[in-house]
Every structure is written in structure tokens, then in C-alpha cells.
Design a protein around this motif. Structure first.
Motif, mmCIF file in Angstrom:
data_model
loop_
_atom_site.group_PDB
_atom_site.id
_atom_site.type_symbol
_atom_site.label_atom_id
_atom_site.label_comp_id
_atom_site.label_asym_id
_atom_site.label_seq_id
_atom_site.Cartn_x
_atom_site.Cartn_y
_atom_site.Cartn_z
ATOM 1 N N PHE A 120 0.896 -1.222 -0.021
ATOM 2 C CA PHE A 120 -0.134 0.024 0.024
ATOM 3 C C PHE A 120 0.703 1.024 -0.068
ATOM 4 N N THR A 121 1.921 1.687 0.692
ATOM 5 C CA THR A 121 2.446 2.381 0.989
ATOM 6 C C THR A 121 3.296 2.588 -0.554
ATOM 7 N N PHE A 124 1.531 4.437 -2.837
ATOM 8 C CA PHE A 124 0.863 5.964 -2.489
ATOM 9 C C PHE A 124 2.181 6.416 -2.915
ATOM 10 N N GLU A 125 3.286 6.022 -3.033
ATOM 11 C CA GLU A 125 4.947 6.233 -3.409
ATOM 12 C C GLU A 125 4.986 6.584 -5.162
ATOM 13 N N LEU A 128 3.051 9.602 -5.911
ATOM 14 C CA LEU A 128 2.840 10.699 -5.598
ATOM 15 C C LEU A 128 4.310 10.654 -7.115
ATOM 16 N N ASN A 138 -7.163 12.405 -5.087
ATOM 17 C CA ASN A 138 -8.486 11.589 -4.858
ATOM 18 C C ASN A 138 -8.870 10.773 -5.324
ATOM 19 N N ALA A 141 -7.538 7.509 -4.138
ATOM 20 C CA ALA A 141 -7.672 7.540 -2.572
ATOM 21 C C ALA A 141 -9.192 7.125 -2.758
ATOM 22 N N MET A 144 -9.536 3.181 -3.552
ATOM 23 C CA MET A 144 -9.126 2.245 -2.281
ATOM 24 C C MET A 144 -9.863 2.058 -1.322
ATOM 25 N N LEU A 148 -11.769 -1.256 -0.029
ATOM 26 C CA LEU A 148 -12.069 -1.921 1.040
ATOM 27 C C LEU A 148 -13.363 -1.973 1.910
ATOM 28 N N LYS B 25 -14.869 10.843 10.210
ATOM 29 C CA LYS B 25 -14.194 10.174 9.135
ATOM 30 C C LYS B 25 -14.399 8.688 9.484
ATOM 31 N N THR B 84 -2.083 1.502 12.516
ATOM 32 C CA THR B 84 -0.957 0.032 12.491
ATOM 33 C C THR B 84 -1.039 -0.728 14.208
ATOM 34 N N ASP B 117 -6.305 -1.728 6.750
ATOM 35 C CA ASP B 117 -6.556 -1.551 5.675
ATOM 36 C C ASP B 117 -7.687 0.573 5.688
ATOM 37 N N LEU B 118 -8.404 0.223 5.800
ATOM 38 C CA LEU B 118 -9.689 0.895 5.832
ATOM 39 C C LEU B 118 -8.909 2.439 5.930
ATOM 40 N N PHE B 120 -5.722 3.371 6.965
ATOM 41 C CA PHE B 120 -4.626 4.052 5.493
ATOM 42 C C PHE B 120 -4.775 4.468 4.213
ATOM 43 N N THR B 121 -6.443 3.952 4.107
ATOM 44 C CA THR B 121 -7.337 4.635 3.349
ATOM 45 C C THR B 121 -7.239 6.126 4.246
ATOM 46 N N ILE B 122 -8.114 5.999 5.881
ATOM 47 C CA ILE B 122 -8.029 7.475 5.925
ATOM 48 C C ILE B 122 -7.519 8.327 6.014
ATOM 49 N N PHE B 123 -6.551 7.871 6.214
ATOM 50 C CA PHE B 123 -4.656 8.528 6.710
ATOM 51 C C PHE B 123 -4.584 9.093 5.124
ATOM 52 N N PHE B 124 -4.916 8.774 4.342
ATOM 53 C CA PHE B 124 -4.510 8.866 2.835
ATOM 54 C C PHE B 124 -5.244 10.344 2.125
ATOM 55 N N GLU B 125 -6.656 10.173 2.778
ATOM 56 C CA GLU B 125 -7.950 11.088 1.906
ATOM 57 C C GLU B 125 -7.523 12.241 2.749
ATOM 58 N N LEU B 127 -4.880 12.992 4.121
ATOM 59 C CA LEU B 127 -3.502 13.877 3.819
ATOM 60 C C LEU B 127 -3.404 14.942 2.920
ATOM 61 N N LEU B 128 -4.564 14.291 1.653
ATOM 62 C CA LEU B 128 -5.258 14.780 0.161
ATOM 63 C C LEU B 128 -5.765 15.750 0.903
ATOM 64 N N ASN B 140 4.891 12.278 3.968
ATOM 65 C CA ASN B 140 4.671 11.169 4.596
ATOM 66 C C ASN B 140 4.408 9.628 4.264
ATOM 67 N N ALA B 141 4.561 9.558 3.302
ATOM 68 C CA ALA B 141 4.515 8.361 2.524
ATOM 69 C C ALA B 141 5.582 7.572 2.830
ATOM 70 N N MET B 144 5.859 5.895 6.714
ATOM 71 C CA MET B 144 4.670 5.203 6.333
ATOM 72 C C MET B 144 5.491 3.792 5.752
#
Lengths: 326, 326
Positions: A120-121, A124-125, A128, A138, A141, A144, A148, B25, B84, B117-118, B120-125, B127-128, B140-141, B144
């Protein structure tokens, strides 16, 4: 993979570029895990999602494109797919995936959980690197998240004999079709296609993804486990009812109840009875009809695309996916 | 949480904002999973990472800041941490976390994998939403990735009696200190602090994170499992050797071998012998010395920060973390 795309040399070359990039990205200091993930990456995956990306990317203005950026975006789709595969294997307890020992059966569930997270990371990389600041960050995101939520939907339906085809469609839309939709739309978008083509690409990807999932479900019954490289049928005992069974269950729930009520305690003979009942209630035919309906929607949408060599390839691939045996 | 920060009302208020945002969220269509994650989010977590974010954010020019953006960035740190935690619980098979039944023991490992995993996607959201197009997306990437490589490092050390303090430090740098470092740097950066303060913030976060992990390891031995809300000591039988044991093992590997060689077959009595040996070889003292060394580095770096009320709070918190009993 090479043989699957042998009729389309340009596409095959693009996908080789994707595979090479993913392999470079998978270099990590833990060599045994690196090896397991590299093996999964190179073992027989068809790279369908990057393939749809490139087939739709072709509808744009090829001259103005940064090839490396496109390969990176296409790779992100496959890496997201790989991440979900590794976590699916943890959940299904699958010993094999694509004929290879799975990460979880080789290194344990623990390692497989973190390996999926690591993928997953890398996803993400790659985003980016390929699309910083783009609105497609978006879209990725959101996709993803849909994947899930689709997986969680499927799980909350475990052992539920009253689950509907509608609920199945919602879960399939998330766990499978969302990523095909993203791959197709994103390809058209980064290829620089016109807005109508981008919109159509999304629809086509979605319909193909839905049909793909349904065929996957049908193959659980029509092929033996050696061809599928994964244990089939045992899903039923684990409470995972797939489309043919759901169709049959909706028609005659009472017939199935004595067997399915046993849940984990179902014997191999019970499962055979359930499969026979499913066939008697035309579960396979109904599931195939549904798959055909989505394939037809995909074909109709493909025909609306502007004239382009990719159009014929898309039609061929769509047909081939519907007739596939693995 | 409220009581932990009661001495710092402004910070407490900011963290309440973070918690409320995370709760919003976490609304998903699967209500039972939502409930489990919301419970984890509101149960006793100290929100240390968002706290460090805000403490360093304060060093910038408060007037020009978008408060909502800051709350969102701070929330992303806690959500990454929650993701995590959920996956750690899958791996450790922990029945409890923060006194709450873990997602995996309530819904099964399967659901816990996808729930993580979900997250992680909220984390990603998040950030965006808070930093689209910012170079901190990449930071951030990378963070992680460091966290997961740290977790994988730790796993590849399972049952290894020859593991070094250096390898421990590398794993701790990834799995724990990287996120404290990110929280601190990111706070200073989005607060608009000067480059030197941002640099210092990263160092301080890193040192505190390292000390924090070491204290965590020490607490495994010095507290009973009721206070810690998680099963302790059983780690040893699972091959997870923490800092005091690693320190002692380096000094006298032969003494431990007959017990540790039994691996999963170690009895409770064996574990007690190992703990006694570890104490005899001054494992606790050495681990505490190392933790103190990192705390001193943190304190020295805090003292280099420009004059600001946050400075005193940082010193107090650092001291409190070192003396904590849970």
C-alpha cells in the motif's frame, strides 16, 4: 503474462515496462520478503489493470505524453491490486496464488499483513511520483476506500443465507469493479482523451470488472482446483457464498438450509449436496446470464468510443475474459 | 485523554477537535466495524502524535494559519497510528488494547486486516484534504514505509538470540520514532516555523520516539498485565525479545540458550527463569540507561528551540513520558 498479450506487441512492451518498474520498487532490505513479493509480481499475473490503463490511454494525444509518468501510474494500479491480493490470502488462508506459495503460507500471516501494508505504501509512492497534485490522487484514495468497503461488505455477509444479488453486486462493485473503473478512467485521463471518452472509459471498466468478478465466481464451480491454483468449494464451509449459490438460494432457501446451517461443520458430502442443489436451481445459468448482461453493457459502451485500433483490442479482450477458464 | 492533557487546556481543546474529526471520518456503512474503531479511537489513547504536532505548530506564525487544515493534518497522524495498532493486534493476537476488546478478537483477524487497511485509506484521505501538492505528502509516504520496514525488521528478528542493540535501534527508529519525528516536523512546518526549528523538531520527535519505545519495552517487565492492558511476557515465547532482554542476551548468551531454544514450547516457568536471568545481567538497567540517553538528547534539543511557552510543555511531557507507568 507475455503469452497472454502476444497478439498485442505494443501493449506487451508497455506491460513489461510496468513489471520492471514494480520489481525495482520492491527492493527492500528484508530479502526473503522481497523475494516472495517479486515472485508474486512475476508469476502469471495478467496485468489486466495496467493493460486497461494503456488501452484507454491510447485514445489521447500520444505525442504529448511523458512515457515514464504513464508507466508509473499504470504500475500504481497493479501494486494496489497486489496489496489486496496479499491481504486476501491472509484472510482466505490460501496456500497458493498463481501457482506460487503465498506470502502468508511461506512467512506466516504476520509477515503477510505487513507485506500487504508495505505494498500500500509503494502504491502511495507511485501515485506521488506519477500524479502529484492531480485530482486523480483523490480518485485513487476514494477507489482504495471502495475496495476495502467492498471487502468488508463481503465479510459481513458470511454465512448469511438471506443475502441478495443486489448486496452481492454492491460488494463486487467495490472489491473488483472499482479498480477496473479507475484503471480505465485514469488511462483515458492521463492519455489526454476528451471528457466523453474518459466518462465512457469509466463505465466500460466498471462493467468489465463486474463481469470479471462474476466469471471468477462461476469458475469456482466449473473448474477443478488445480487449474484455478487455489482451493475452491471450501469457501462454502467458510460462509462465503458466491454468485451462483446466492442466485439459487434466493429461489429456494429452504432446500439449502439444513446443509448451510451446519456452517463450519459442513462435510465434503454436504458441500457436494449444496453444489448439486445450486445446479438444480439453475444457479450457474443465472450467474452466467448476469455476467453476460454486464459484458453486453461493456461491449455497447466500447462501441460508443471514437474510432481507434484500441477499440478492437478492447472488444477482443472483453470477449476473452468472459470465456476464460482461469 | 482529557485528563492526560488537563494541565494544557489549549492543547486539550485542539486534541478534542482531532478526535471529533476522526470520529466523523470513521463513519462507514458497516456499523459494527465502525463501532469497534470508534471505541478504539476514543478509549484512552493519549493522542501523543497530534499533541507533538500542535506543540511544534505553535512555534510558527499562528495568525496566518488555517485551523481546520491543521486539525486535519494532526488527525492524519493519529489515524496512521490507529491503522498500525489494528494490524499489530492481528499479529500479536492481543485480546485487549486500551482496555477494549481488539477488532481482531471481536470480529476475527479477517475483519481486522481490512479494518486496518481502511484506516490507511482514511489516513491517505486526510493527507489529501490537508496538504494536497505539498512536499509533506512525500514525507508521509516515506514515513509510512519506514514504519512498515521497521515492523518487518522486528519480525525477521523473531527468536534470534544473536540480535544486537543496533538492530533493535534500527527497528525502533522505523516502527516508533519515525512517526513521532514526522508529527513534530510536520507541525513545525505547517505552523510556519523557521527551517532551523523544523529541523530541531524532527530531531526532538525522533529522540522522544526512541525513548518512548524503550520505556514501552521496560514496562513489559515492570508492570503487571492488568495495568498495561495487554498480555505481557508471552512475547518471549513468541520469539519477540525486547530491549532489556536483548541487552542481557548480548552480555551472556550462553545462560539464556537452554530456555530460549525451546521457542514456542517455553513454559511459564522457563519464562520466569529468563526474566530472572535478564535482571541478573542488568538488562533493565542497561535498557533504562539507553532510554535516558535518548531522553537527554531530546531535552538538549528542546533547549535549543526559540523561547516559547511550548518549550516548557515539551520538557514536562518528555519527562512524564519517561516516568510513565502505562
Amino acid at each position: 503474462m507475455a503469452s497472454y498479450w502476444s497478439r498485442y506487441p505494443l501493449l506487451g512492451e508497455q506491460l513489461d515496462g510496468v513489471r520492471a518498474l514494480i520489481e525495482r520498487k520492491l527492493h527492500i532490505r528484508n530479502k526473503s520478503i522481497e523475494q516472495a513479493v517479486v515472485a508474486l509480481n512475476s508469476a502469471g499475473g495478467k496485468y489486466l489493470r495496467p493493460a486497461f490503463f494503456f488501452l484507454f490511454e491510447a485514445f489521447g494525444d500520444a505525442a504529448r505524453l511523458d512515457k515514464e509518468q504513464l508507466v508509473t501510474a499504470a504500475a500504481s494500479l497493479e501494486v494496489l491490486h497486489l496489496a489486496t491480493l496479499v491481504h486476501d490470502d491472509v484472510i482466505d488462508d490460501s496456500p497458493l496464488r498463481r501457482g506460487q506459495v503465498t506470502v502468508q503460507s511461506r512467512f506466516g500471516k504476520d509477515v503477510a499483513v505487513y507485506t500487504g501494508d508495505l505494498l500500500f505504501t509503494i502504491f502511495f509512492e507511485l501515485l506521488l511520483e506519477s500524479m502529484p497534485g492531480s485530482p486523480y490522487m483523490n480518485v485513487n484514495a476514494k477507489t482504495m476506500k471502495k475496495i476495502l468497503l467492498g471487502e468488508l461488505d463481503q465479510m459481513s455477509a458470511y454465512y448469511r443465507q438471506d443475502q441478495t444479488v443486489r448486496a452481492y453486486l454492491r460488494a463486487a462493485a467495490g472489491k473488483t469493479a472499482a479498480l477496473f473503473k479507475l484503471a480505465s478512467r485514469e488511462g483515458a485521463y492521463f492519455g489526454g482523451a476528451d471528457p466523453e471518452t474518459i466518462r465512457l472509459a469509466g463505465h466500460i471498466g466498471f462493467y468489465i470488472g463486474m463481469a470479471f468478478q462474476m466469471i471468477d465466481d462461476l469458475l469456482d464451480y466449473t473448474e477443478d482446483s488445480e487449474m484455478l491454483n487455489k482451493p475452491v468449494l471450501e469457501d462454502i464451509g467458510q460462509g462465503i457464498y458466491n454468485l451462483p449459490l446466492i442466485c439459487a438460494l434466493q429461489k429456494n432457501p429452504v432446500a439449502f438450509r439444513p446443509y448451510l446451517d451446519k456452517k463450519q461443520a459442513m462435510t465434503a458430502a454436504d458441500v457436494q449436496v449444496v453444489v448439486a442443489l445450486m445446479k438444480k436451481e439453475s444457479g450457474l445459468e443465472e450467474a452466467r446470464q448476469l455476467a453476460t448482461r454486464f459484458t453486453q453493457k461493456a461491449v455497447a459502451a466500447i462501441q460508443q468510443l471514437p474510432a481507434h485500433p484500441s477499440k478492437a483490442i478492447l472488444l477482443e479482450i472483453t470477449e476473452r475474459l468472459l470465456k476464460r477458464s482461469c
